[in-house]
Design an enzyme around this catalytic site. Structure first.
Site, PDB file in Angstrom:
ATOM      1  N   GLY A   1     -10.108   1.635   2.291  1.00  0.00           N
ATOM      2  CA  GLY A   1      -9.642   2.909   1.731  1.00  0.00           C
ATOM      3  C   GLY A   1      -8.500   2.726   0.326  1.00  0.00           C
TER       4      GLY A   1
ATOM      5  N   GLY B   1      -5.693   0.702  -0.716  1.00  0.00           N
ATOM      6  CA  GLY B   1      -4.823   0.377  -0.582  1.00  0.00           C
ATOM      7  C   GLY B   1      -3.288  -0.007  -1.310  1.00  0.00           C
TER       8      GLY B   1
ATOM      9  CG  ASP C   1       1.666  -6.697  -3.326  1.00  0.00           C
ATOM     10  OD1 ASP C   1       0.322  -5.797  -4.026  1.00  0.00           O
ATOM     11  OD2 ASP C   1       1.537  -7.306  -4.671  1.00  0.00           O
ATOM     12  N   GLY C   2       0.448  -3.195  -2.228  1.00  0.00           N
ATOM     13  CA  GLY C   2      -0.088  -2.270  -2.737  1.00  0.00           C
ATOM     14  C   GLY C   2      -0.249  -1.667  -4.899  1.00  0.00           C
TER      15      GLY C   2
ATOM     16  NE  ARG D   1     -13.478   4.858  -4.030  1.00  0.00           N
ATOM     17  CZ  ARG D   1     -12.907   3.993  -3.937  1.00  0.00           C
ATOM     18  NH1 ARG D   1     -13.120   2.694  -5.164  1.00  0.00           N
ATOM     19  NH2 ARG D   1     -11.407   4.206  -5.884  1.00  0.00           N
TER      20      ARG D   1
ATOM     21  CG  ASP E   1     -15.201  -1.042  -1.245  1.00  0.00           C
ATOM     22  OD1 ASP E   1     -16.350  -2.162  -1.332  1.00  0.00           O
ATOM     23  OD2 ASP E   1     -14.062  -1.280  -1.865  1.00  0.00           O
TER      24      ASP E   1
ATOM     25  CG  ASP F   1     -12.653  -0.259  -7.902  1.00  0.00           C
ATOM     26  OD1 ASP F   1     -11.239   0.436  -8.622  1.00  0.00           O
ATOM     27  OD2 ASP F   1     -12.084  -0.030  -6.670  1.00  0.00           O
TER      28      ASP F   1
HETATM   29  P1  AMP Z   1     -11.100  -3.934  -4.527  1.00  0.00           P
HETATM   30  O1  AMP Z   1     -10.784  -5.456  -4.575  1.00  0.00           O
HETATM   31  O2  AMP Z   1     -10.037  -3.170  -5.672  1.00  0.00           O
HETATM   32  O3  AMP Z   1     -12.377  -2.844  -4.702  1.00  0.00           O
HETATM   33  O4  AMP Z   1     -10.197  -3.435  -2.807  1.00  0.00           O
HETATM   34  C1  AMP Z   1     -11.379  -3.542  -1.708  1.00  0.00           C
HETATM   35  C2  AMP Z   1      -9.865  -2.404  -1.091  1.00  0.00           C
HETATM   36  O5  AMP Z   1      -8.734  -3.591  -0.253  1.00  0.00           O
HETATM   37  C3  AMP Z   1      -9.618  -1.527  -1.098  1.00  0.00           C
HETATM   38  O6  AMP Z   1      -9.490  -0.773   0.260  1.00  0.00           O
HETATM   39  C4  AMP Z   1      -8.321  -1.585  -1.911  1.00  0.00           C
HETATM   40  O7  AMP Z   1      -7.176   0.023  -1.928  1.00  0.00           O
HETATM   41  C5  AMP Z   1      -7.597  -2.852  -0.992  1.00  0.00           C
HETATM   42  N1  AMP Z   1      -6.162  -3.455  -1.902  1.00  0.00           N
HETATM   43  C6  AMP Z   1      -6.896  -4.825  -2.816  1.00  0.00           C
HETATM   44  N2  AMP Z   1      -5.584  -5.206  -3.186  1.00  0.00           N
HETATM   45  C7  AMP Z   1      -4.676  -4.361  -2.800  1.00  0.00           C
HETATM   46  C8  AMP Z   1      -3.570  -4.605  -2.925  1.00  0.00           C
HETATM   47  N3  AMP Z   1      -2.492  -5.407  -3.782  1.00  0.00           N
HETATM   48  N4  AMP Z   1      -2.473  -3.624  -1.513  1.00  0.00           N
HETATM   49  C9  AMP Z   1      -2.862  -2.778  -0.676  1.00  0.00           C
HETATM   50  N5  AMP Z   1      -4.216  -2.775  -0.692  1.00  0.00           N
HETATM   51  C10 AMP Z   1      -5.099  -3.328  -1.939  1.00  0.00           C
HETATM   52 MG    MG Z   2     -12.760  -1.513  -5.140  1.00  0.00          MG
END
Ligand code: AMP
Ligand code: MG
Length: 523
Positions: free
Chosen positions: A119, A121, A154-155, A212, A281, A291
Site C-alpha cells: 500500500g 506508505g 516515516d512516509g 498495479r 507492485d 516508481d
Molecule cells: P517501493 O520500493 O517504492 O516500491 O515501495 C515498496 C513499499 O514500501 C510501498 O508500500 C511503499 O509505500 C513502502 N515505503 C517505501 N518507503 C517508505 C517510507 N519512507 N515510508 C513509508 N512507506 C514506505
Molecule cells: Mg513502489
C-alpha cells in the site's frame, strides 16, 4: 526500498482500512484557497481498497520546480499553481475542497516473495483531473507523510530521490515512453533521517492511474470476489473501455495489460533503461513506467547490467526484464483467474496461454524497436539477425549503447569517423557489419539525408547518464544549487536534438565509474 524488517504483515491495519479509525482523514490539513476540479472515481467506486488519510504538511515549503507544460495539459493555471495557494497544496499544507486524499491498498511480489499488504506508505492520491484531452489523470503526492500503510516507514521522501524521479520520468516522456510524470517538486523544509539526515521533499506525480498488478493481488489474496470484479470493471472502464460488454472482458484485460507491458519493456530496452525493481507492485495496469527508485540507464551494452544495490542476484538485470514482466503477468493472471470464464477450456489454460504469448508479443515489439533504431521502416526477414549481430559487437567490445545507434546517422551520410572512434580497436569488425547494414538500407530507397533523419528521430543523443544525474542531484542536495538539475532536465526534454553547448552531457562516464555505479531505493 524498505529495509528487510519492513515486510510486516499488518493484518490489523488491513481491518482498519475500510471502517477503522483511519477511515476518517486524520489531522485534516486546512482547506485550500485554490480551486482544483478533482473527481474521485477511485474513492467512489473502490471502497475497501484504500484508507483515507491526510498529508502531514511541510514546515517551510519551497517550490523547486513546477512542470508548467504539464500543469497546462491538466487544465491547471501554472501561475496559480506556483502561487502561495498552489504551493500549499503541493506541500500538503492545504487540501483542495474537491480532493479526497487517500492511500491506496496493494499487495505485491517483491523479489519473488509475496507481501499481502504494502500500500501507499508515503503517497496519497489527491484525486483525479480530466485533462484537456479528456483523459482521467491521477494526481498524487509522494513523500507527504505517514499513512495507515506506512508500517515502520516515516512516509517521507528525500530531496535527491524526488528530483531523480522528476528527471527520469520527464526524460522517459521525452523519449516517447509511457510513464507517470512529475507535476512539481517541493522542498518541505524538514529533514529526513536516512543513513544521514537529508533535506525532505514531495513529488507531485501524475499517472493514467495507480492501479498495479499488486492491486489485484491484494484482493485475490483476500478472496473477495465482489471487490475483485469491481476492481477489474474499474480498470476496464479506465484503461480498456472497449472491453466492457465483450464476452470475456477479464481475459481481455489480461491480454491488454500483457500487450502494453510487452511494448513498454521493449521501449525501455531500446533506450537502455533498467527499471531496477520490477516487483509486481511497481508494474502498472495502464502500461506506464512507475516508481523510479533504483533505475539507471545502461552505458556499454551488457544484457546482465544491473545497478541496484539491493538486486544482488541480478533478478532485474537489463536482459531479464521481459522474463520478469512475463512472471509478473502470471501473477496478474492468477489474481484474475476466478473472473475468467471457463469457456469450454479451463480458465487456467486460457489465462496461461495469454501469459505464454507474452514472449512472442515482446519479441515482435523488440524487433520493431531494433528496426527503427537501424533506420529501417520496412521489414525484411534478416533484420533481426542484422540487429542482433550489432548488439553482439557492442557487447563483445563494451561499446556505449546510446552512441552506437546515435552515430549511425553520421555513417548514413558517409561519415564513419564518429562510429569508428567509438569502436576504437574493434573498427574492423564494425566495418564488416556496416557493409551489411548499408546493403540493407539501400533496399528502402531513401536518400542518405532521409535515412539520417529517420535515424536521428529514433535514436536519442541524450539519456539521463548516471554520472550526470548523480552530480546534478548532489549539487541540489549538498549545495542547494538547482542549476545543474535544470540544465540536465532542459537537455533531456529534447533528447533527439544535438546542442553543441551540451555535448558533454552526451558522453559516457569513464569506465571505472560505470563499473562501480550503484543505485539505491529510498524515495
Ligand atoms: P517501493 O520500493 O517504492 O516500491 O515501495 C515498496 C513499499 O514500501 C510501498 O508500500 C511503499 O509505500 C513502502 N515505503 C517505501 N518507503 C517508505 C517510507 N519512507 N515510508 C513509508 N512507506 C514506505
Ligand atoms: Mg513502489
Amino acid at each position: 526500498m524498505p529495509p528487510a524488517n519492513y515486510t510486516l504483515n499488518l493484518e490489523t491495519e488491513l481491518q482498519t482500512t475500510a471502517t477503522g479509525p483511519n477511515d476518517q482523514p486524520s489531522d485534516p490539513a486546512s482547506p485550500a484557497a485554490l480551486h482544483m476540479p478533482f473527481d474521485n472515481s477511485y474513492a467512489r467506486e473502490l471502497e475497501g481498497l484504500y484508507a483515507r488519510s491526510n498529508p502531514a504538511g511541510s514546515p517551510a515549503p519551497r517550490l523547486l520546480r513546477l512542470n508548467r507544460e504539464l500543469a497546462d495539459e491538466l487544465g491547471l493555471d501554472a501561475d496559480e499553481m506556483s502561487s502561495a495557494a498552489g504551493l500549499a497544496v503541493l506541500a500538503g499544507n492545504a487540501v483542495p475542497a474537491q480532493a479526497q486524499p487517500l492511500a491506496q491498498a496493494y499487495a505485491g511480489h517483491q523479489f519473488g516473495s509475496f507481501s499481502r499488504q504494502l500500500g501507499d506508505g508515503r503517497a496519497l492520491l489527491l484525486g483525479e483531473l480530466i485533462d484537456r484531452c479528456g483523459r482521467r489523470r491521477d494526481i498524487a503526492l509522494k513523500g507527504s507523510g505517514r499513512t495507515p500503510f506506512s508500517r515502520r516507514g516515516d512516509g517521507k521522501a528525500a530531496l535527491g530521490p524526488v528530483l531523480r524521479e522528476y528527471l527520469m520520468g520527464e526524460a522517459m516522456h521525452a523519449l516517447g515512453i509511457p510513464t507517470t510524470r512529475a507535476l512539481a517538486a517541493v522542498a518541505t523544509g524538514a529533514t529526513v533521517q536516512r543513513e544521514q539526515l537529508l533535506p525532505g521533499a514531495i513529488l507531485t506525480r501524475v499517472a493514467a492511474s495507480h492501479l498495479r498488478v499488486g492491486t489485484f493481488e491484494y484482493i485475490a489474496a483476500r478472496d473477495d470476489q465482489a471487490l475483485l470484479r469491481r476492481l477489474a470493471d474499474y480498470a476496464i472502464a479506465r484503461h480498456d473501455a472497449a472491453l466492457a460488454g465483450t464476452p470475456d472482458p477479464y481475459l481481455g484485460l489480461l491480454q491488454a495489460v500483457a500487450e502494453r507491458q510487452a511494448s513498454l519493456v521493449a521501449r525501455w530496452m531500446g533506450v537502455g533503461f533498467i527499471h531496477g525493481v520490477m516487483n509486481t507492485d511497481n508494474m502498472t495496469i495502464s502500461g506506464e513506467t512507475i516508481d523510479y527508485g533504483p533505475c539507471a540507464f545502461m552505458e556499454h551494452f551488457d544484457p546482465e547490467a544491473v545497478f541496484s544495490s539491493i538486486d544482488t542476484s541480478g533478478r532485474y538485470a537489463y536482459g531479464n526484464q521481459p522474463a520478469i514482466a512475463q512472471w509478473n503477468l502470471a501473477r496478474l493472471a492468477e489474481a484474475l483467474l476466478t473472473l475468467i470464464d471457463a469457456d469450454g477450456e479451463p480458465a487456467e489454460q486460457r489465462a496461461g496461454a495469454v501469459v505464454q504469448a507474452f514472449a512472442e508479443h515482446f519479441d515482435f515489439h523488440w524487433t520493431t524497436v531494433l528496426r527503427l533504431k537501424l533506420g529501417l521502416d520496412d521489414a525484411s526477414g534478416g533484420d533481426r539477425a542484422l540487429a542482433d549481430d550489432y548488439l553482439t559487437l557492442l557487447r563483445r567490445h563494451r561499446i556505449d549503447f546510446t552512441l552506437a545507434f546515435a552515430r549511425l546517422a553520421d555513417a548514413a551520410q558517409g561519415n564513419n569517423t564518429p562510429l569508428r572512434t567509438l569502436f576504437g580497436g574493434a573498427a574492423a569488425a564494425l566495418e564488416l557489419w556496416l557493409k551489411r547494414w548499408r546493403e540493407r538500407t539501400l533496399a528502402i530507397g531513401k536518400s542518405p539525408d532521409e535515412l539520417a533523419a529517420a535515424l536521428r528521430s529514433a535514436n536519442p543523443i541524450y539519456i539521463p547518464r548516471n554520472h550526470h544525474v548523480e552530480s546534478a542531484l548532489a549539487a541540489a542536495v549538498e549545495r542547494d544549487d538547482l542549476a545543474p538539475f535544470e540544465r540536465l532536465l532542459r537537455v533531456l526534454q529534447h533528447p533527439f536534438d544535438e546542442h553543441a553547448a551540451d555535448s558533454a552531457l552526451a558522453e559516457p562516464a569513464p569506465a571505472e565509474q560505470t563499473e562501480n555505479y550503484r543505485t539505491f531505493c529510498g524515495t
